[in-house]
Design a protein around this motif. Structure first.
Motif, PDB file in Angstrom:
ATOM      1  N   MET A   1       0.830  -1.186   0.000  1.00 45.41           N
ATOM      2  CA  MET A   1       0.000   0.000   0.000  1.00 45.41           C
ATOM      3  C   MET A   1       0.873   1.248   0.000  1.00 45.41           C
ATOM      4  O   MET A   1       1.854   1.325   0.710  1.00 45.41           O
ATOM      5  CB  MET A   1      -0.898   0.028   1.243  1.00 45.41           C
ATOM      6  N   TYR A   2       0.444   2.176  -0.808  1.00 49.39           N
ATOM      7  CA  TYR A   2       1.135   3.455  -0.892  1.00 49.39           C
ATOM      8  C   TYR A   2       0.249   4.540  -0.306  1.00 49.39           C
ATOM      9  O   TYR A   2      -0.960   4.444  -0.319  1.00 49.39           O
ATOM     10  CB  TYR A   2       1.438   3.816  -2.358  1.00 49.39           C
ATOM     11  N   ARG A   3       0.880   5.568   0.185  1.00 48.62           N
ATOM     12  CA  ARG A   3       0.143   6.732   0.668  1.00 48.62           C
ATOM     13  C   ARG A   3       0.251   7.819  -0.389  1.00 48.62           C
ATOM     14  O   ARG A   3       1.330   8.082  -0.909  1.00 48.62           O
ATOM     15  CB  ARG A   3       0.686   7.199   2.003  1.00 48.62           C
ATOM     16  N   LEU A   4      -0.872   8.404  -0.716  1.00 55.70           N
ATOM     17  CA  LEU A   4      -0.934   9.445  -1.734  1.00 55.70           C
ATOM     18  C   LEU A   4      -1.477  10.719  -1.107  1.00 55.70           C
ATOM     19  O   LEU A   4      -2.427  10.672  -0.326  1.00 55.70           O
ATOM     20  CB  LEU A   4      -1.887   9.019  -2.860  1.00 55.70           C
ATOM     21  N   ASP A   5      -0.896  11.840  -1.474  1.00 54.26           N
ATOM     22  CA  ASP A   5      -1.482  13.076  -0.967  1.00 54.26           C
ATOM     23  C   ASP A   5      -2.650  13.465  -1.870  1.00 54.26           C
ATOM     24  O   ASP A   5      -2.857  12.892  -2.938  1.00 54.26           O
ATOM     25  CB  ASP A   5      -0.453  14.190  -0.783  1.00 54.26           C
ATOM     26  N   ILE A   6      -3.407  14.428  -1.420  1.00 52.49           N
ATOM     27  CA  ILE A   6      -4.647  14.789  -2.109  1.00 52.49           C
ATOM     28  C   ILE A   6      -4.403  15.204  -3.558  1.00 52.49           C
ATOM     29  O   ILE A   6      -5.204  14.898  -4.440  1.00 52.49           O
ATOM     30  CB  ILE A   6      -5.426  15.861  -1.312  1.00 52.49           C
ATOM     31  N   ALA A   7      -3.283  15.857  -3.834  1.00 49.84           N
ATOM     32  CA  ALA A   7      -2.975  16.272  -5.208  1.00 49.84           C
ATOM     33  C   ALA A   7      -2.750  15.052  -6.105  1.00 49.84           C
ATOM     34  O   ALA A   7      -3.202  15.028  -7.254  1.00 49.84           O
ATOM     35  CB  ALA A   7      -1.758  17.184  -5.230  1.00 49.84           C
ATOM     36  N   GLU A   8      -2.085  14.026  -5.581  1.00 53.85           N
ATOM     37  CA  GLU A   8      -1.847  12.808  -6.362  1.00 53.85           C
ATOM     38  C   GLU A   8      -3.157  12.069  -6.621  1.00 53.85           C
ATOM     39  O   GLU A   8      -3.382  11.571  -7.727  1.00 53.85           O
ATOM     40  CB  GLU A   8      -0.876  11.886  -5.622  1.00 53.85           C
ATOM     41  N   VAL A   9      -4.004  12.006  -5.596  1.00 53.06           N
ATOM     42  CA  VAL A   9      -5.304  11.346  -5.772  1.00 53.06           C
ATOM     43  C   VAL A   9      -6.130  12.111  -6.807  1.00 53.06           C
ATOM     44  O   VAL A   9      -6.762  11.510  -7.676  1.00 53.06           O
ATOM     45  CB  VAL A   9      -6.050  11.227  -4.430  1.00 53.06           C
ATOM     46  N   ALA A  10      -6.115  13.433  -6.708  1.00 56.10           N
ATOM     47  CA  ALA A  10      -6.861  14.253  -7.663  1.00 56.10           C
ATOM     48  C   ALA A  10      -6.354  14.006  -9.084  1.00 56.10           C
ATOM     49  O   ALA A  10      -7.148  13.818 -10.016  1.00 56.10           O
ATOM     50  CB  ALA A  10      -6.737  15.725  -7.301  1.00 56.10           C
ATOM     51  N   GLN A  11      -5.040  13.970  -9.256  1.00 57.75           N
ATOM     52  CA  GLN A  11      -4.466  13.766 -10.583  1.00 57.75           C
ATOM     53  C   GLN A  11      -4.834  12.386 -11.121  1.00 57.75           C
ATOM     54  O   GLN A  11      -5.261  12.256 -12.265  1.00 57.75           O
ATOM     55  CB  GLN A  11      -2.955  13.918 -10.539  1.00 57.75           C
ATOM     56  N   ARG A  12      -4.699  11.363 -10.311  1.00 51.74           N
ATOM     57  CA  ARG A  12      -4.954   9.992 -10.779  1.00 51.74           C
ATOM     58  C   ARG A  12      -6.436   9.722 -11.013  1.00 51.74           C
ATOM     59  O   ARG A  12      -6.788   8.932 -11.881  1.00 51.74           O
ATOM     60  CB  ARG A  12      -4.405   8.980  -9.782  1.00 51.74           C
ATOM     61  N   SER A  13      -7.287  10.365 -10.223  1.00 53.65           N
ATOM     62  CA  SER A  13      -8.725  10.107 -10.342  1.00 53.65           C
ATOM     63  C   SER A  13      -9.407  11.046 -11.321  1.00 53.65           C
ATOM     64  O   SER A  13     -10.517  10.761 -11.782  1.00 53.65           O
ATOM     65  CB  SER A  13      -9.397  10.243  -8.979  1.00 53.65           C
ATOM     66  N   GLY A  14      -8.766  12.192 -11.617  1.00 51.69           N
ATOM     67  CA  GLY A  14      -9.398  13.178 -12.473  1.00 51.69           C
ATOM     68  C   GLY A  14     -10.418  14.040 -11.746  1.00 51.69           C
ATOM     69  O   GLY A  14     -11.175  14.779 -12.373  1.00 51.69           O
ATOM     70  N   LEU A  15     -10.458  13.935 -10.422  1.00 50.62           N
ATOM     71  CA  LEU A  15     -11.394  14.719  -9.621  1.00 50.62           C
ATOM     72  C   LEU A  15     -10.689  15.920  -9.016  1.00 50.62           C
ATOM     73  O   LEU A  15      -9.489  15.874  -8.741  1.00 50.62           O
ATOM     74  CB  LEU A  15     -11.984  13.858  -8.499  1.00 50.62           C
ATOM     75  N   ASN A  16     -11.432  16.965  -8.789  1.00 51.91           N
ATOM     76  CA  ASN A  16     -10.884  18.138  -8.118  1.00 51.91           C
ATOM     77  C   ASN A  16     -10.647  17.828  -6.647  1.00 51.91           C
ATOM     78  O   ASN A  16     -11.409  17.057  -6.047  1.00 51.91           O
ATOM     79  CB  ASN A  16     -11.854  19.315  -8.211  1.00 51.91           C
ATOM     80  N   LEU A  28     -17.793   9.092   2.154  1.00 50.48           N
ATOM     81  CA  LEU A  28     -17.599   8.158   1.048  1.00 50.48           C
ATOM     82  C   LEU A  28     -16.156   7.686   0.944  1.00 50.48           C
ATOM     83  O   LEU A  28     -15.896   6.578   0.466  1.00 50.48           O
ATOM     84  CB  LEU A  28     -18.028   8.801  -0.267  1.00 50.48           C
ATOM     85  N   ILE A  29     -15.223   8.537   1.345  1.00 57.75           N
ATOM     86  CA  ILE A  29     -13.811   8.171   1.404  1.00 57.75           C
ATOM     87  C   ILE A  29     -13.263   8.686   2.729  1.00 57.75           C
ATOM     88  O   ILE A  29     -13.893   9.526   3.381  1.00 57.75           O
ATOM     89  CB  ILE A  29     -12.982   8.735   0.219  1.00 57.75           C
ATOM     90  N   MET A  30     -12.091   8.162   3.120  1.00 54.73           N
ATOM     91  CA  MET A  30     -11.463   8.615   4.368  1.00 54.73           C
ATOM     92  C   MET A  30      -9.982   8.840   4.125  1.00 54.73           C
ATOM     93  O   MET A  30      -9.324   8.042   3.457  1.00 54.73           O
ATOM     94  CB  MET A  30     -11.634   7.565   5.472  1.00 54.73           C
ATOM     95  N   SER A  31      -9.491   9.929   4.670  1.00 59.87           N
ATOM     96  CA  SER A  31      -8.053  10.162   4.598  1.00 59.87           C
ATOM     97  C   SER A  31      -7.378   9.426   5.746  1.00 59.87           C
ATOM     98  O   SER A  31      -8.012   9.112   6.757  1.00 59.87           O
ATOM     99  CB  SER A  31      -7.734  11.660   4.645  1.00 59.87           C
ATOM    100  N   ASP A  32      -6.105   9.150   5.575  1.00 59.44           N
ATOM    101  CA  ASP A  32      -5.325   8.464   6.611  1.00 59.44           C
ATOM    102  C   ASP A  32      -4.602   9.436   7.526  1.00 59.44           C
ATOM    103  O   ASP A  32      -3.895   9.015   8.424  1.00 59.44           O
ATOM    104  CB  ASP A  32      -4.283   7.539   5.960  1.00 59.44           C
ATOM    105  N   GLY A  33      -4.732  10.693   7.259  1.00 57.27           N
ATOM    106  CA  GLY A  33      -4.035  11.690   8.056  1.00 57.27           C
ATOM    107  C   GLY A  33      -3.556  12.810   7.168  1.00 57.27           C
ATOM    108  O   GLY A  33      -4.095  13.035   6.090  1.00 57.27           O
ATOM    109  N   ARG A  34      -2.515  13.475   7.634  1.00 53.43           N
ATOM    110  CA  ARG A  34      -2.000  14.620   6.890  1.00 53.43           C
ATOM    111  C   ARG A  34      -0.481  14.584   6.842  1.00 53.43           C
ATOM    112  O   ARG A  34       0.166  14.081   7.744  1.00 53.43           O
ATOM    113  CB  ARG A  34      -2.443  15.924   7.546  1.00 53.43           C
ATOM    114  N   ARG A  35       0.029  15.129   5.775  1.00 53.12           N
ATOM    115  CA  ARG A  35       1.453  15.409   5.656  1.00 53.12           C
ATOM    116  C   ARG A  35       1.528  16.928   5.529  1.00 53.12           C
ATOM    117  O   ARG A  35       1.186  17.485   4.490  1.00 53.12           O
ATOM    118  CB  ARG A  35       2.036  14.729   4.426  1.00 53.12           C
TER     119      ARG A  35
END
Length: 135
Positions: A1-16, A28-35
């Motif tokens: 498992m990899y940890r992705l920051d919100i910008a990476e998730v946005a880029q990979r998913s195409g969502l803002n 609907l989704i949960m973050s694992d924390g913050r960097r």
């Protein structure tokens, strides 16, 4: 498992990122924390986002998606009966849309002086009205 920051998730998913934050707020989704100030997600969030996109495409509301795609014991157990019902509903909608498209094609090509003078158009209008009457 990899940890992705919100910008990476946005880029990979195409969502803002705002959509991701909204989905998180809705549960609907949960973050694992913050960097720093950025949310981080487990890479499995991409699967979850794909399930949400599929649910939206299938005509479900976000509330319905939350109920339908809720993990059970760490796995996503989809309600197959509900999915079959929705597939049937979509097929019925597709038939109705096809009939409407056929009507519009007829109206566009009709050679009657006025559409209201066209016997087929009159029949189609009556059929449309019958379809909306309460039983």
């Amino acid at each position: 498992m990899y940890r992705l920051d919100i910008a990476e998730v946005a880029q990979r998913s195409g969502l803002n990122p705002s959509t991701l934050r909204y989905y998180e707020k809705r549960g609907l989704i949960m973050s694992d924390g913050r960097r720093g100030l950025r949310r981080e997600y487990d890479d499995s969030v991409l699967t979850r986002l794909a399930l949400i996109a599929l649910g939206r495409k299938a005509g479900y509301s976000l509330d319905q998606i939350g109920d339908l795609f809720r993990p059970q014991g760490g796995k996503y157990e989809l309600n197959r009966h509900e999915l079959r019902n929705q597939a049937s509903n979509l097929r019925n909608q597709a038939q109705e849309l096809q009939a409407t498209a056929d009507l519009l094609d007829h109206v566009a090509a009709c050679t009657a002086p006025s559409h209201l003078e066209c016997p087929r158009f009159q029949t189609l209008l009556k059929d449309a009205l019958k379809a909306k009457e309460p039983e």
